[in-house]
Design a protein around this motif. Structure first.
Motif, short mmCIF file in Angstrom:
data_model
loop_
_atom_site.label_atom_id
_atom_site.label_comp_id
_atom_site.label_asym_id
_atom_site.label_seq_id
_atom_site.Cartn_x
_atom_site.Cartn_y
_atom_site.Cartn_z
N TRP A 264 0.83 -0.98 -0.10
CA TRP A 264 -0.23 0.25 -0.44
C TRP A 264 0.63 1.00 0.09
CZ3 TRP A 264 1.38 2.48 4.12
CH2 TRP A 264 1.80 2.05 5.89
N VAL A 265 1.87 1.30 0.56
CA VAL A 265 2.59 2.42 1.13
C VAL A 265 2.84 3.21 -1.19
CG1 VAL A 265 4.01 1.64 2.08
CG2 VAL A 265 5.49 1.17 0.23
N SER A 266 2.78 2.46 -2.12
CA SER A 266 2.90 2.52 -3.54
C SER A 266 1.23 3.11 -4.28
CB SER A 266 3.95 2.24 -4.33
OG SER A 266 2.80 0.85 -4.68
N GLU A 267 0.33 3.39 -2.78
CA GLU A 267 -0.57 3.81 -3.50
C GLU A 267 -0.66 4.89 -3.81
OE1 GLU A 267 -4.12 3.45 -0.87
OE2 GLU A 267 -4.44 1.33 -0.62
N GLN A 268 -1.70 5.09 -5.57
CA GLN A 268 -2.22 6.77 -6.10
C GLN A 268 -2.62 7.70 -4.68
OE1 GLN A 268 -3.96 7.16 -9.27
NE2 GLN A 268 -3.21 9.15 -9.94
N ASN A 269 -2.12 8.82 -4.84
CA ASN A 269 -2.03 10.02 -3.47
C ASN A 269 -2.01 9.66 -1.85
OD1 ASN A 269 -4.13 11.01 -6.15
ND2 ASN A 269 -5.06 9.86 -6.02
N LEU A 270 -0.98 8.71 -1.95
CA LEU A 270 -1.01 8.55 -1.11
C LEU A 270 0.12 9.25 -0.18
CD1 LEU A 270 -1.09 7.02 1.95
CD2 LEU A 270 0.70 5.76 1.51
N LYS A 271 -0.03 10.68 0.92
CA LYS A 271 1.33 11.19 1.32
C LYS A 271 2.13 10.68 2.73
CE LYS A 271 -1.39 15.29 0.07
NZ LYS A 271 -2.84 14.68 -0.56
N ILE A 272 3.01 9.89 2.34
CA ILE A 272 3.63 9.47 3.82
C ILE A 272 4.93 9.94 4.34
CG2 ILE A 272 4.37 7.39 2.17
CD1 ILE A 272 3.44 5.96 4.80
N ASN A 273 5.23 9.29 5.32
CA ASN A 273 6.48 10.10 6.01
C ASN A 273 7.31 9.29 6.32
OD1 ASN A 273 8.84 11.75 6.49
ND2 ASN A 273 7.89 13.71 6.47
N LEU A 274 8.37 8.62 5.97
CA LEU A 274 9.05 8.15 6.46
C LEU A 274 10.52 7.85 6.79
CD1 LEU A 274 7.86 4.39 5.00
CD2 LEU A 274 6.86 5.31 7.10
N VAL A 275 10.67 9.53 7.26
CA VAL A 275 12.45 9.95 7.49
C VAL A 275 12.52 9.40 9.31
CG1 VAL A 275 13.28 11.64 8.07
CG2 VAL A 275 11.59 11.50 6.34
N ALA A 276 13.92 9.57 8.89
CA ALA A 276 14.70 8.70 10.43
C ALA A 276 13.80 8.00 10.53
CB ALA A 276 14.20 10.48 11.24
N ASN A 277 13.82 6.81 10.28
CA ASN A 277 13.95 4.75 10.77
C ASN A 277 14.94 4.16 10.61
OD1 ASN A 277 10.07 4.78 11.72
ND2 ASN A 277 10.62 6.38 9.81
N ASN A 278 14.51 2.92 10.72
CA ASN A 278 14.98 2.20 10.39
C ASN A 278 15.29 0.82 8.87
OD1 ASN A 278 16.59 2.07 12.47
ND2 ASN A 278 15.86 1.88 13.77
N PHE A 279 14.96 1.78 8.09
CA PHE A 279 14.07 1.03 6.51
C PHE A 279 15.42 0.42 6.18
CE2 PHE A 279 10.25 3.19 8.10
CZ PHE A 279 10.15 1.96 7.98
N VAL A 280 16.09 -0.61 5.29
CA VAL A 280 17.28 -1.31 4.59
C VAL A 280 16.51 -1.06 2.53
CG1 VAL A 280 18.63 -1.92 4.14
CG2 VAL A 280 18.67 -2.42 6.17
N ILE A 281 16.64 0.54 2.72
CA ILE A 281 15.95 0.64 1.03
C ILE A 281 17.24 -0.08 -0.24
CG2 ILE A 281 15.38 2.31 -0.37
CD1 ILE A 281 14.26 3.99 2.99
#
Length: 599
Positions: free
Chosen positions: A350-367
């Protein structure tokens, strides 16, 4: 024919009723003491009830005639000042003034004590003026009051205990009124009170106990209350809109919200809440906005929260939440801030859904690899381990035209880069060169068509680069700018501001105040900063700071702590604003300050 006859019969009947009413009220007069009080009040500011701004008012000197007795709405801007009367007393021979509206007049000086002579008032509004002095205790004589508005003024001193006599009061608006001291228990215990706005004052002491009220709406942010938030607030089961923020000290829990299942808006922002995230939110079926940001919540994000069918705004940033993102979410949830937590794992679809506004800055995700293109580029530069050019610096300066869509070269040769990306309630942007970045969080409550940038074509004073101040990046909660891959050492940070929307006095629109805090490298460098308090509107204001960079990373944080007016000059107009930023070394750099591709 029958329908036609019925229509005319009804019309004649209404006409006869109107004649009866006019005859009944003919000769009705206003109580002399109320006329004297009204004329004294209005006369203090050069106004009289018989010389208002609208010809609909009677000019005979009798205030309870004309628009004061018809169906005209008192909040109609054509009538200012506005009064309404009830002329049904003593068989239609006596009128009492029941409503007085003096909102948005830029009235100055004290509020006169003889306001207490208007004892039949049910509606009294003196909001959005520049009144000063103490709030008169004589307001406590107005025991018929249902609604009282004295917010957005310059009063000093405490709220009078006598306001606790207003046992019929249902609505009280004292936000930004200037009051200080402890909040009177005589008011927090008013059983009829349904709506209270009390944000942006200087209240101190323990957070009030409102459990004996009938509150449906409570807004009380930007004061200096001490925690904890009373657990007895769990008895406020009628509340639908609860906004508490900016508790100064003391730890609170979330236990009190468990019984508040009628909530549609819940904001407990910056409240020093130390608790485990509740595992079940399924009872909050009416919840549309939830903001628990800037607290110390631990644990994991429950799937039940993401399943709420009406929830559209979810702000949980700046906590200590861990684990992974929930695997699913409702279609309505399109604004999500989970920045500055300890989240990790993979990204759900769901993080790639159109119109979704999401901020995941300053976490521990490996991208990397397959999930690198799921979200906007550059998120890897803004995780907690700061991988972009970390310990391999290539930059030594940068400058930003905040909110601007074109580069500007200043008189000293500084090149201010474009910052024109459309940001919103939960978003970020990293430049293609990985040189600097920006992150925004927050929703402009009660504002229609809110924009996160503002533009003015006005001329600006005290600057050789007026074009630099025509745009600004604004935020209702948290706005951060980052310098990436900087060579370590001391830097001069210049921040540029200008207030463009709040005009100078004298106008009611000039009573607005924009106040926010500024942190650099996590340290508070300006508290309760008010751009216009430093200079007039449309005037350049700069602030200079010397700051260390020790880990190739610079953070400049603009934070709204609940202070300032919420609704002047427009509804939902508040928060931080910055026009430009420049960062330059106080040493001789050994790096190129150019992206690798340009070398």
């Amino acid at each position: 024919m029958l329908r036609h006859k019925s229509y005319w019969e009804t019309l004649v009947l209404c006409f006869l009723c109107l004649l009866f009413v006019l005859e009944r009220f003919e000769g009705a007069t206003t109580v002399p003491s109320e006329v004297a009080a009204l004329n004294a009040i209005l006369g203090r500011w050069g106004r009289t009830a018989s010389a208002t701004s609208s010809p609909a008012w009677n000019i005979s000197g009798e205030p309870c005639t004309g628009a004061a007795t018809d169906s005209t709405d008192i909040v109609n801007t054509a009538f200012n000042p506005g009064i309404k009367c009830d002329c049904s007393y003593d068989n239609g021979t006596t009128c009492h003034i029941t409503q007085l509206d003096l909102n948005q007049n830029y009235l100055t000086g004290p509020l006169p004590a003889f306001i207490g002579n208007l004892t039949k008032l049910q509606y009294l509004a003196f909001g959005t003026n520049a009144l000063s002095g103490s709030i008169p205790k004589e307001l406590g004589k107005l025991t018929s009051l249902i609604s009282l508005s004295i917010g957005t003024n310059n009063f000093t001193g405490p709220i009078p205990l006598e306001l606790g006599n207003l046992t019929n009061l249902q609505k009280l608006y004292i936000n930004s009124c200037g009051a200080s001291g402890e909040f009177p228990s005589t008011i927090s215990g008013l059983s009829s009170l349904q709506e209270l706005w009390a944000s942006d004052n200087n209240f101190t002491g323990k957070f009030p106990d409102f459990s004996r009220t009938s509150l449906v709406i409570l807004r009380i942010q930007g004061n200096s209350f001490e925690g904890p938030i009373p657990s007895s607030l769990s008895n406020m089961t009628k509340v639908t809109d609860l906004r508490i923020g900016d508790i100064q000290n003391g730890s609170s829990s979330l236990a009190f919200i468990r019984n508040l299942s009628s909530l549609s808006i819940l904001i407990l922002r910056n409240c020093r809440i130390s608790d485990i995230m509740p595992s079940d939110f399924s009872r909050f079926t009416s919840l549309q906005r939830l903001d628990l940001s800037f607290n110390n919540l631990t644990g994991q994000i429950p799937q039940s929260l993401f399943n709420l069918s009406l929830l559209s705004y979810l702000f949980l940033g700046n906590n200590s939440l861990s684990g992974s993102l929930p695997t699913g979410k409702s279609e309505s949830l399109l604004n999500i801030d989970l920045s500055y937590n300890q989240l990790g794992g993979s990204f759900p679809s769901w993080v790639s859904e159109q119109n979704l506004k999401i901020n995941l800055v300053a976490n521990n995700f490996v991208i990397s690899g397959s999930n690198n293109s799921v979200l906007a580029s550059g998120l890897n530069c803004l995780q907690r381990d700061i991988p972009c050019n970390h310990r391999a610096p290539i930059y030594s300066s940068f400058a930003i035209n905040c909110g601007g869509n074109k580069t500007i070269t200043s008189s000293d040769g500084t090149l201010y880069e474009i910052d024109g990306r459309a940001l919103s309630s939960a978003s970020y942007y990293v430049t293609e060169t990985n040189k600097w970045a920006v992150s925004t969080v927050g929703s402009f409550q009660d504002a229609s068509n809110a924009d996160y940038t503002q533009y003015s074509s006005s001329q600006f004073q005290k600057t050789q680069e007026p074009e630099l101040y025509q745009t600004a990046r604004i935020s209702p909660s948290s706005l951060r700018y980052y310098g990436l891959g900087l060579e370590n050492g001391n830097y001069t940070v210049m921040l540029h501001f200008a207030e463009t929307r709040i005009p100078d006095p004298p106008t009611w629109k000039s009573t607005g105040r924009r106040i926010f805090d500024i942190y650099i490298q996590g340290n508070l460098v300006l508290k309760d900063f008010d751009i216009r308090a430093e200079e007039n509107s449309l005037t350049a204001v700069t602030r200079k700071f010397i700051v260390p960079v020790t880990d190739n990373f610079l953070e400049i944080h603009f934070f709204w702590a609940g202070k300032g007016t919420c609704c002047v000059p427009d509804q939902g107009y508040y928060g931080s604003s910055v026009s430009a930023i420049s960062v330059n070394p106080d040493f001789t750099p050994t790096v190129s300050n150019k992206p690798p591709s340009s070398l």
